[in-house]
Design an enzyme around this catalytic site. Structure first.
Site, PDB file in Angstrom:
ATOM      1  N   ASN A  95     -58.823  -0.606 -40.864  1.00 55.86           N
ATOM      2  CA  ASN A  95     -59.912  -0.411 -39.897  1.00 55.86           C
ATOM      3  C   ASN A  95     -59.434  -0.527 -38.452  1.00 55.86           C
ATOM      4  OD1 ASN A  95     -59.527  -3.148 -39.820  1.00 55.86           O
ATOM      5  ND2 ASN A  95     -61.473  -3.690 -40.767  1.00 55.86           N
ATOM      6  N   ARG A 149     -61.001 -11.889 -32.192  1.00 52.16           N
ATOM      7  CA  ARG A 149     -61.641 -13.029 -32.837  1.00 52.16           C
ATOM      8  C   ARG A 149     -62.338 -13.873 -31.777  1.00 52.16           C
ATOM      9  NH1 ARG A 149     -61.473 -10.441 -36.725  1.00 52.16           N
ATOM     10  NH2 ARG A 149     -60.476 -10.869 -38.715  1.00 52.16           N
ATOM     11  N   GLN A 167     -68.858 -17.445 -38.047  1.00 50.43           N
ATOM     12  CA  GLN A 167     -69.644 -16.284 -38.441  1.00 50.43           C
ATOM     13  C   GLN A 167     -70.333 -16.564 -39.765  1.00 50.43           C
ATOM     14  OE1 GLN A 167     -67.143 -12.800 -36.131  1.00 50.43           O
ATOM     15  NE2 GLN A 167     -67.322 -12.680 -38.312  1.00 50.43           N
ATOM     16  N   HIS A 210     -70.412  -8.755 -36.181  1.00 53.94           N
ATOM     17  CA  HIS A 210     -69.039  -8.296 -36.465  1.00 53.94           C
ATOM     18  C   HIS A 210     -69.092  -7.020 -37.330  1.00 53.94           C
ATOM     19  CE1 HIS A 210     -64.742  -9.752 -37.679  1.00 53.94           C
ATOM     20  NE2 HIS A 210     -64.762  -8.486 -37.353  1.00 53.94           N
TER      21      HIS A 210
HETATM   22  P1  NDP Z   1     -51.450  -5.673 -35.623  1.00 51.18           P
HETATM   23  O1  NDP Z   1     -50.738  -6.654 -36.505  1.00 51.18           O
HETATM   24  O2  NDP Z   1     -51.056  -4.247 -35.699  1.00 51.18           O
HETATM   25  O3  NDP Z   1     -51.332  -6.105 -34.101  1.00 51.18           O
HETATM   26  C1  NDP Z   1     -51.396  -7.407 -33.701  1.00 51.18           C
HETATM   27  C2  NDP Z   1     -50.570  -7.506 -32.447  1.00 51.18           C
HETATM   28  O4  NDP Z   1     -50.827  -8.793 -31.855  1.00 51.18           O
HETATM   29  C3  NDP Z   1     -49.091  -7.404 -32.695  1.00 51.18           C
HETATM   30  O5  NDP Z   1     -48.561  -6.440 -31.826  1.00 51.18           O
HETATM   31  C4  NDP Z   1     -48.612  -8.806 -32.345  1.00 51.18           C
HETATM   32  O6  NDP Z   1     -47.402  -8.808 -31.707  1.00 51.18           O
HETATM   33  C5  NDP Z   1     -49.599  -9.223 -31.328  1.00 51.18           C
HETATM   34  N1  NDP Z   1     -49.613 -10.670 -31.093  1.00 51.18           N
HETATM   35  C6  NDP Z   1     -49.584 -11.671 -31.970  1.00 51.18           C
HETATM   36  N2  NDP Z   1     -49.596 -12.846 -31.346  1.00 51.18           N
HETATM   37  C7  NDP Z   1     -49.625 -12.584 -30.033  1.00 51.18           C
HETATM   38  C8  NDP Z   1     -49.637 -13.389 -28.879  1.00 51.18           C
HETATM   39  N3  NDP Z   1     -49.600 -14.723 -28.965  1.00 51.18           N
HETATM   40  N4  NDP Z   1     -49.674 -12.789 -27.676  1.00 51.18           N
HETATM   41  C9  NDP Z   1     -49.680 -11.439 -27.590  1.00 51.18           C
HETATM   42  N5  NDP Z   1     -49.667 -10.622 -28.655  1.00 51.18           N
HETATM   43  C10 NDP Z   1     -49.640 -11.192 -29.858  1.00 51.18           C
HETATM   44  O7  NDP Z   1     -52.997  -5.851 -35.968  1.00 51.18           O
HETATM   45  P2  NDP Z   1     -54.232  -4.935 -35.563  1.00 51.18           P
HETATM   46  O8  NDP Z   1     -53.971  -4.354 -34.236  1.00 51.18           O
HETATM   47  O9  NDP Z   1     -54.583  -4.036 -36.678  1.00 51.18           O
HETATM   48  O10 NDP Z   1     -55.360  -6.052 -35.481  1.00 51.18           O
HETATM   49  C11 NDP Z   1     -55.300  -7.065 -34.486  1.00 51.18           C
HETATM   50  C12 NDP Z   1     -56.393  -8.086 -34.717  1.00 51.18           C
HETATM   51  O11 NDP Z   1     -57.667  -7.482 -34.507  1.00 51.18           O
HETATM   52  C13 NDP Z   1     -56.478  -8.636 -36.134  1.00 51.18           C
HETATM   53  O12 NDP Z   1     -55.575  -9.684 -36.347  1.00 51.18           O
HETATM   54  C14 NDP Z   1     -57.906  -9.100 -36.210  1.00 51.18           C
HETATM   55  O13 NDP Z   1     -58.019 -10.424 -35.705  1.00 51.18           O
HETATM   56  C15 NDP Z   1     -58.632  -8.154 -35.272  1.00 51.18           C
HETATM   57  N6  NDP Z   1     -59.427  -7.168 -36.032  1.00 51.18           N
HETATM   58  C16 NDP Z   1     -60.776  -7.119 -35.807  1.00 51.18           C
HETATM   59  C17 NDP Z   1     -61.561  -6.267 -36.534  1.00 51.18           C
HETATM   60  C18 NDP Z   1     -63.026  -6.155 -36.272  1.00 51.18           C
HETATM   61  O14 NDP Z   1     -63.758  -5.626 -37.109  1.00 51.18           O
HETATM   62  N7  NDP Z   1     -63.520  -6.618 -35.151  1.00 51.18           N
HETATM   63  C19 NDP Z   1     -60.999  -5.413 -37.598  1.00 51.18           C
HETATM   64  C20 NDP Z   1     -59.548  -5.443 -37.634  1.00 51.18           C
HETATM   65  C21 NDP Z   1     -58.811  -6.337 -36.919  1.00 51.18           C
HETATM   66  P3  NDP Z   1     -46.000  -8.722 -32.413  1.00 51.18           P
HETATM   67  O15 NDP Z   1     -46.252  -8.155 -33.753  1.00 51.18           O
HETATM   68  O16 NDP Z   1     -45.303  -7.847 -31.460  1.00 51.18           O
HETATM   69  O17 NDP Z   1     -45.545 -10.121 -32.473  1.00 51.18           O
END
Ligand code: NDP
Length: 400
Positions: free
Chosen positions: A147, A285, A314, A333
């Site tokens: 998603n 989140r 939630q 959400h």
């Molecule tokens: P990804 O794993 O593709 O991306 C997450 C990114 O966050 C990675 O690039 C990671 O960096 C980065 N990251 C982790 N920790 C940090 C930090 N401390 N500072 C900066 N960047 C950081 O996941 P998605 O993009 O698919 O999803 C991201 C988040 O969105 C999910 O974890 C979830 O919480 C939320 N989400 C919400 C949804 C909704 O319905 N509202 C649905 C789907 C997701 P790197 O890997 O480079 O370390």
């Protein structure tokens, strides 16, 4: 044979839909970047069907029962004595969606002696105490990418909605008015504004790509830098830390996972480093933002608007201040639970279950915790620890 406990949100108030709204949904060939869509051996649902609510059962009942397993589906997830608490005691697999999270706290994991697998039907496994899962040898997996694009579309909608003052303007029409000045006194163009994403993973990068045609100046911060070609293609400015990025942004979109490193990242100190009158859109989140600091910043004008779909806990209690704060564009959400997304994460959940019961390894892309440590995509994006503290407050919604 295994017991699978699946926690889903309630059916619509008017009952489970008797027919589909549209005849079909687009068939995708893959995710951006080449990751394949879920690959279950088959599915027992119609793509576009409501699958995430209790009667939708993620389309899993036929498959699981034919294989001799027991499937228990409930929405009753919070508070002592909930169906979730009772059924968890002998469940081998728990399935939960972040939209209606079954908080798997350390106490619950300790009581669930048979628990081996926790599947997030969606993305974001912060509702599981990952530290406790590591200690008890519970595998945690999510349906990576299912998603991400859905959320990126929602982010763009919310940025435009806030900056152009869409929701209050819509409300003037519903109220029978034609109050142009009331509508436009807070309405701007996004063209030329600077937008920055906290994290440029699947969602963050998709948001940047979608905002590029709006002629916004695009910034990002992440722990790992994007490839040079991508930076050049989108004319991106990279920031190694969040402070330097928020100082220059008009709009900030939060797209990182919740883990101990990001919990409360947007506190009063960081918000006060933003430009006065900035906007925040948080679909990552709720706990990444300090609840009360957001309310105060909207009241003082430090923030001009806040939107998103994620809360903590939630469901949030009826008196959660984000329901009534000024200049907000909050929804429940939902961004990652469009009917399109549901068909992908239902299929992905089935793929995970098929592998699990066949003793085949799960895709590394789906793994968060395995073998007592962060694994796969979890080892890349999460840090050790627990972010479920305070989740028992979700029971207040049920009691109200
Ligand atoms: P990804 O794993 O593709 O991306 C997450 C990114 O966050 C990675 O690039 C990671 O960096 C980065 N990251 C982790 N920790 C940090 C930090 N401390 N500072 C900066 N960047 C950081 O996941 P998605 O993009 O698919 O999803 C991201 C988040 O969105 C999910 O974890 C979830 O919480 C939320 N989400 C919400 C949804 C909704 O319905 N509202 C649905 C789907 C997701 P790197 O890997 O480079 O370390």
């Amino acid at each position: 044979m295994a017991k699978i406990l699946c926690v889903l949100y309630d059916d619509p108030i008017a009952g489970y839909p008797k027919s589909l709204i549209r005849d079909g949904i687009p068939v995708l060939s893959g995710y951006p970047g080449g990751q394949t869509l879920p690959t279950p051996s088959k599915i027992d649902f119609t793509p576009g069907q409501l699958l995430g609510s209790v009667s939708g059962e993620l389309g899993l009942r036929k498959f699981l029962e034919e294989a001799g397993h027991e499937l228990v589906v409930t929405s009753d997830k919070d508070g002592e004595g909930s169906t979730f608490d009772r059924e968890l005691v002998d469940a081998e697999v728990v399935i939960s969606q972040p939209f209606w999270p079954a908080y798997l706290t350390a106490e619950r994991i300790a009581k669930a002696k048979n628990l081996k697998l926790a599947i997030t039907a969606g993305i974001g496994s912060d509702h599981v105490d990952l530290q406790a899962a590591m200690q008890h040898g519970v595998t945690v997996a999510e349906v990576t990418y299912c998603n991400s694009i859905s959320v990126s579309e929602h982010v763009v909608m919310m940025i435009l909605g806030l900056v152009r003052n869409y929701i209050p303007s819509y409300q003037w029409i519903v109220k029978g008015g034609w109050n142009i000045a009331d509508c436009v006194e807070r309405s701007y163009d996004v063209e030329g504004m600077t937008v920055g994403t906290v994290a440029a993973g699947r969602i963050g990068l998709a948001v940047l790509r979608r905002l590029h045609p709006f002629d916004m100046k695009l910034h990002y911060m992440d722990r790992h830098r994007l490839p040079k070609e991508v930076e050049e293609e989108l004319n991106l400015t990279y920031h190694p830390d969040v402070e330097s990025m928020v100082k220059v942004c008009d709009v900030v979109t939060i797209n990182c996972p919740l883990h101990p490193e990001t919990e409360n990242l947007f506190n009063e100190t960081l918000i006060n480093k933003m430009k006065r009158g900035s906007y925040i859109v948080n679909t990552a989140r709720g706990k990444i933002c300090d609840r009360d600091a957001i309310v105060r910043a909207l009241e003082s004008g430090q923030l001009a608007g806040y939107a998103g779909d994620v809360w903590f806990p939630q469901p949030p209690p009826k008196d959660h201040p984000w329901r009534t704060m000024m200049h907000h564009g909050m929804t429940p959400h939902i961004s990652g639970s469009s009917l399109s997304a549901q068909s992908r994460y239902a299929a992905g959940t089935r793929e995970i279950l098929e592998c699990w019961f066949a003793g085949k390894p799960l895709r590394s892309d789906y793994l968060i915790v395995d073998g007592g440590k962060l694994a796969g995509v979890g080892a890349h994006s999460y840090s050790e620890g627990n972010a479920t503290g305070g989740s028992e407050e979700a029971a207040k919604f049920k009691m109200a």
